[in-house]
Design a protein around this motif. Structure first.
Motif, PDB file in Angstrom:
ATOM      1  N   PHE A  58       0.835  -1.204   0.000  1.00 43.74           N
ATOM      2  CA  PHE A  58       0.000   0.000   0.000  1.00 43.74           C
ATOM      3  C   PHE A  58       0.872   1.259   0.000  1.00 43.74           C
ATOM      4  O   PHE A  58       0.918   1.994   0.993  1.00 43.74           O
ATOM      5  CB  PHE A  58      -0.938  -0.001   1.217  1.00 43.74           C
ATOM      6  CG  PHE A  58      -1.814  -1.218   1.304  1.00 43.74           C
ATOM      7  CD1 PHE A  58      -2.809  -1.439   0.366  1.00 43.74           C
ATOM      8  CD2 PHE A  58      -1.649  -2.143   2.326  1.00 43.74           C
ATOM      9  CE1 PHE A  58      -3.636  -2.559   0.442  1.00 43.74           C
ATOM     10  CE2 PHE A  58      -2.461  -3.266   2.410  1.00 43.74           C
ATOM     11  CZ  PHE A  58      -3.457  -3.478   1.462  1.00 43.74           C
ATOM     12  N   PRO A  59       1.576   1.507  -1.101  1.00 43.99           N
ATOM     13  CA  PRO A  59       2.516   2.635  -1.132  1.00 43.99           C
ATOM     14  C   PRO A  59       1.842   3.989  -0.992  1.00 43.99           C
ATOM     15  O   PRO A  59       2.492   4.957  -0.569  1.00 43.99           O
ATOM     16  CB  PRO A  59       3.193   2.490  -2.502  1.00 43.99           C
ATOM     17  CG  PRO A  59       2.211   1.726  -3.335  1.00 43.99           C
ATOM     18  CD  PRO A  59       1.548   0.775  -2.390  1.00 43.99           C
ATOM     19  N   ASP A  60       0.567   4.087  -1.351  1.00 48.23           N
ATOM     20  CA  ASP A  60      -0.127   5.379  -1.299  1.00 48.23           C
ATOM     21  C   ASP A  60      -0.885   5.595   0.001  1.00 48.23           C
ATOM     22  O   ASP A  60      -1.499   6.648   0.188  1.00 48.23           O
ATOM     23  CB  ASP A  60      -1.105   5.490  -2.479  1.00 48.23           C
ATOM     24  CG  ASP A  60      -0.384   5.430  -3.825  1.00 48.23           C
ATOM     25  OD1 ASP A  60       0.750   5.937  -3.906  1.00 48.23           O
ATOM     26  OD2 ASP A  60      -0.955   4.870  -4.781  1.00 48.23           O
ATOM     27  N   MET A  61      -0.858   4.623   0.893  1.00 48.10           N
ATOM     28  CA  MET A  61      -1.566   4.763   2.170  1.00 48.10           C
ATOM     29  C   MET A  61      -0.794   5.723   3.074  1.00 48.10           C
ATOM     30  O   MET A  61       0.432   5.624   3.191  1.00 48.10           O
ATOM     31  CB  MET A  61      -1.701   3.392   2.844  1.00 48.10           C
ATOM     32  CG  MET A  61      -2.457   3.426   4.166  1.00 48.10           C
ATOM     33  SD  MET A  61      -2.579   1.766   4.931  1.00 48.10           S
ATOM     34  CE  MET A  61      -3.751   0.973   3.812  1.00 48.10           C
ATOM     35  N   PRO A  62      -1.471   6.668   3.722  1.00 50.64           N
ATOM     36  CA  PRO A  62      -0.777   7.564   4.651  1.00 50.64           C
ATOM     37  C   PRO A  62      -0.041   6.783   5.738  1.00 50.64           C
ATOM     38  O   PRO A  62      -0.498   5.714   6.167  1.00 50.64           O
ATOM     39  CB  PRO A  62      -1.915   8.397   5.249  1.00 50.64           C
ATOM     40  CG  PRO A  62      -2.992   8.354   4.203  1.00 50.64           C
ATOM     41  CD  PRO A  62      -2.908   6.998   3.587  1.00 50.64           C
ATOM     42  N   GLU A  63       1.084   7.299   6.166  1.00 49.09           N
ATOM     43  CA  GLU A  63       1.943   6.601   7.115  1.00 49.09           C
ATOM     44  C   GLU A  63       1.217   6.253   8.408  1.00 49.09           C
ATOM     45  O   GLU A  63       1.381   5.156   8.957  1.00 49.09           O
ATOM     46  CB  GLU A  63       3.176   7.451   7.428  1.00 49.09           C
ATOM     47  CG  GLU A  63       4.190   6.776   8.345  1.00 49.09           C
ATOM     48  CD  GLU A  63       4.803   5.526   7.725  1.00 49.09           C
ATOM     49  OE1 GLU A  63       5.152   4.601   8.486  1.00 49.09           O
ATOM     50  OE2 GLU A  63       4.923   5.467   6.492  1.00 49.09           O
ATOM     51  N   ASP A  64       0.395   7.176   8.918  1.00 47.30           N
ATOM     52  CA  ASP A  64      -0.292   6.892  10.175  1.00 47.30           C
ATOM     53  C   ASP A  64      -1.310   5.763  10.008  1.00 47.30           C
ATOM     54  O   ASP A  64      -1.519   4.951  10.926  1.00 47.30           O
ATOM     55  CB  ASP A  64      -0.962   8.152  10.730  1.00 47.30           C
ATOM     56  CG  ASP A  64      -1.975   8.757   9.761  1.00 47.30           C
ATOM     57  OD1 ASP A  64      -1.892   8.474   8.539  1.00 47.30           O
ATOM     58  OD2 ASP A  64      -2.853   9.519  10.218  1.00 47.30           O
ATOM     59  N   GLU A  65      -1.922   5.664   8.834  1.00 46.99           N
ATOM     60  CA  GLU A  65      -2.861   4.570   8.579  1.00 46.99           C
ATOM     61  C   GLU A  65      -2.135   3.238   8.500  1.00 46.99           C
ATOM     62  O   GLU A  65      -2.626   2.210   8.986  1.00 46.99           O
ATOM     63  CB  GLU A  65      -3.651   4.824   7.294  1.00 46.99           C
ATOM     64  CG  GLU A  65      -4.669   5.950   7.397  1.00 46.99           C
ATOM     65  CD  GLU A  65      -5.511   6.077   6.136  1.00 46.99           C
ATOM     66  OE1 GLU A  65      -5.641   5.066   5.402  1.00 46.99           O
ATOM     67  OE2 GLU A  65      -6.021   7.177   5.877  1.00 46.99           O
ATOM     68  N   ARG A  66      -0.961   3.249   7.874  1.00 50.26           N
ATOM     69  CA  ARG A  66      -0.181   2.005   7.788  1.00 50.26           C
ATOM     70  C   ARG A  66       0.257   1.551   9.174  1.00 50.26           C
ATOM     71  O   ARG A  66       0.239   0.357   9.487  1.00 50.26           O
ATOM     72  CB  ARG A  66       1.039   2.182   6.886  1.00 50.26           C
ATOM     73  CG  ARG A  66       0.747   2.005   5.410  1.00 50.26           C
ATOM     74  CD  ARG A  66       2.002   1.635   4.636  1.00 50.26           C
ATOM     75  NE  ARG A  66       3.037   2.629   4.768  1.00 50.26           N
ATOM     76  CZ  ARG A  66       3.256   3.622   3.898  1.00 50.26           C
ATOM     77  NH1 ARG A  66       2.503   3.733   2.817  1.00 50.26           N
ATOM     78  NH2 ARG A  66       4.216   4.497   4.094  1.00 50.26           N
ATOM     79  N   GLU A  67       0.648   2.500  10.030  1.00 51.70           N
ATOM     80  CA  GLU A  67       1.076   2.130  11.380  1.00 51.70           C
ATOM     81  C   GLU A  67      -0.100   1.573  12.183  1.00 51.70           C
ATOM     82  O   GLU A  67       0.050   0.592  12.923  1.00 51.70           O
ATOM     83  CB  GLU A  67       1.686   3.331  12.097  1.00 51.70           C
ATOM     84  CG  GLU A  67       2.306   3.012  13.449  1.00 51.70           C
ATOM     85  CD  GLU A  67       3.419   1.967  13.371  1.00 51.70           C
ATOM     86  OE1 GLU A  67       3.549   1.184  14.332  1.00 51.70           O
ATOM     87  OE2 GLU A  67       4.137   1.928  12.359  1.00 51.70           O
ATOM     88  N   ALA A  68      -1.271   2.172  12.019  1.00 48.05           N
ATOM     89  CA  ALA A  68      -2.462   1.652  12.704  1.00 48.05           C
ATOM     90  C   ALA A  68      -2.807   0.256  12.206  1.00 48.05           C
ATOM     91  O   ALA A  68      -3.193  -0.627  12.982  1.00 48.05           O
ATOM     92  CB  ALA A  68      -3.642   2.595  12.498  1.00 48.05           C
ATOM     93  N   LEU A  69      -2.658   0.046  10.888  1.00 46.58           N
ATOM     94  CA  LEU A  69      -2.923  -1.264  10.315  1.00 46.58           C
ATOM     95  C   LEU A  69      -1.924  -2.288  10.840  1.00 46.58           C
ATOM     96  O   LEU A  69      -2.293  -3.435  11.137  1.00 46.58           O
ATOM     97  CB  LEU A  69      -2.861  -1.185   8.791  1.00 46.58           C
ATOM     98  CG  LEU A  69      -3.080  -2.481   8.009  1.00 46.58           C
ATOM     99  CD1 LEU A  69      -4.384  -3.163   8.411  1.00 46.58           C
ATOM    100  CD2 LEU A  69      -3.060  -2.194   6.505  1.00 46.58           C
ATOM    101  N   ALA A  70      -0.666  -1.894  10.976  1.00 48.78           N
ATOM    102  CA  ALA A  70       0.352  -2.807  11.511  1.00 48.78           C
ATOM    103  C   ALA A  70       0.000  -3.235  12.931  1.00 48.78           C
ATOM    104  O   ALA A  70       0.107  -4.421  13.279  1.00 48.78           O
ATOM    105  CB  ALA A  70       1.726  -2.135  11.483  1.00 48.78           C
ATOM    106  N   MET A  71      -0.431  -2.303  13.753  1.00 50.69           N
ATOM    107  CA  MET A  71      -0.808  -2.633  15.134  1.00 50.69           C
ATOM    108  C   MET A  71      -2.006  -3.583  15.155  1.00 50.69           C
ATOM    109  O   MET A  71      -2.035  -4.568  15.910  1.00 50.69           O
ATOM    110  CB  MET A  71      -1.139  -1.349  15.894  1.00 50.69           C
ATOM    111  CG  MET A  71       0.023  -0.391  16.047  1.00 50.69           C
ATOM    112  SD  MET A  71       1.333  -1.042  17.120  1.00 50.69           S
ATOM    113  CE  MET A  71       0.532  -0.882  18.720  1.00 50.69           C
TER     114      MET A  71
END
Length: 300
Positions: A58-71
């Motif tokens: 998901f290269p276009d996903m905002p960084e904060d969304e990716r971090e939330a998804l990782a958690m």
């Protein structure tokens, strides 16, 4: 002797953990596992693999969304591990698993002809095996044996409680068992979403990956279909398992091309499911080849 002693001690600890989780019950065990990995997972070196995988997918996903998804993905992984000793309580009969496309499974059962079930490490992926077997389909379930034989025996007994009786360990011996089983009319179930360096190169989230050709080879050899399955996690430690439209492999006379087509079809199927429910996938696995991760870092 020293190795055997360590194995036995590990097996005692594993048995104690299993007993504790079964004592807690499904929901409390799942909550505990989710909390533990949501807390501890991001502190491990594997978290870098999770975040890099998410950047690739998901290269276009905002960084904060990716971090939330990782958690959230860490929590899902923890839940899945903690639920494993209780899978005999997470079945269609318990009301915790609903099935879409059950008529397809019944048609496979009634036909007496084997199919090759394929899927990926989605949500609690063990529920798919339970659904296949509960539908009355004789099926060999492939698995990666634990290094510790005493722990492996416990895992096999736990899986037997929810119906897994035909095991096919990965590797040469397991491959022979699969072939013999299909000759007897038994279906096989394989995961096809992990790195397999010797497999054909296909595309996954727009990047090259190598994937195992085994499912496609089996389907071509026995003149049958690939039967995709998926599972999504629902609230309250519940799941929805779906038997999708079967994948008919081409038979052009170019066997290698037909196998590669099948490998791409399965890989695309898994990608579609991950895009629909990204939190459910097993992001801790290093799925892409090293050159893809190197290219990612060079762009950072």
């Amino acid at each position: 002797m020293g190795q055997d002693l360590r194995w036995r001690l590990e097996a005692v600890a594993f048995a104690g953990l299993t007993a504790l989780l079964r004592l807690l019950g499904v929901e409390r065990a799942s909550n505990l596992g989710g909390w533990l990995l949501r807390t501890l997972g991001p502190k491990t070196g594997t978290h870098r693999t999770v975040t890099r995988n998410l950047r690739i997918a998901f290269p276009d996903m905002p960084e904060d969304e990716r971090e939330a998804l990782a958690m959230a993905a860490w929590e899902q992984t923890g839940r899945t591990f903690a639920e494993t000793p209780l899978l005999d309580r997470i079945t269609v009969g318990s009301g915790r698993v609903e099935v879409v496309g059950l008529e397809r499974l019944h048609a496979i059962r009634d036909s007496g002809r084997p199919v090759v079930f394929v899927s990926g490490h989605l949500a609690n992926f063990e529920t798919m095996a339970a659904v296949i077997l509960a539908a009355g389909v004789p099926c060999q379930i492939t698995y990666r044996a634990a290094n510790n034989p005493y722990v492996d025996a416990q895992i096999r007994r736990a899986r037997a409680r929810y119906g897994v009786k035909l095991f096919a360990p990965k590797g040469g011996e397991g491959a022979r068992e699969l072939l013999q089983g299909m000759q007897r009319g038994e279906s096989v179930a394989l995961m096809n979403d992990q790195k397999f360096s010797e497999g054909p190169e296909v595309r996954f989230f727009g990047e090259p990956v190598n994937a195992a050709p085994g499912p496609s080879r089996l389907a071509l050899r026995y003149g049958t279909v690939l039967q995709p399955m998926s599972v999504v996690r629902l609230p309250g430690v519940r799941f929805r398992v779906t038997a999708h439209e079967p994948i008919e492999l081409p038979r052009t006379g170019d066997r290698q091309a037909d196998i590669a087509w099948g490998v791409q079809a399965v890989t695309s199927f898994v990608e579609d499911r991950v895009r629909e429910h990204p939190v459910d996938w097993f992001w801790v696995h290093k799925r892409w080849p090293d050159r893809v991760y190197a290219a990612l870092e060079s762009r950072a």
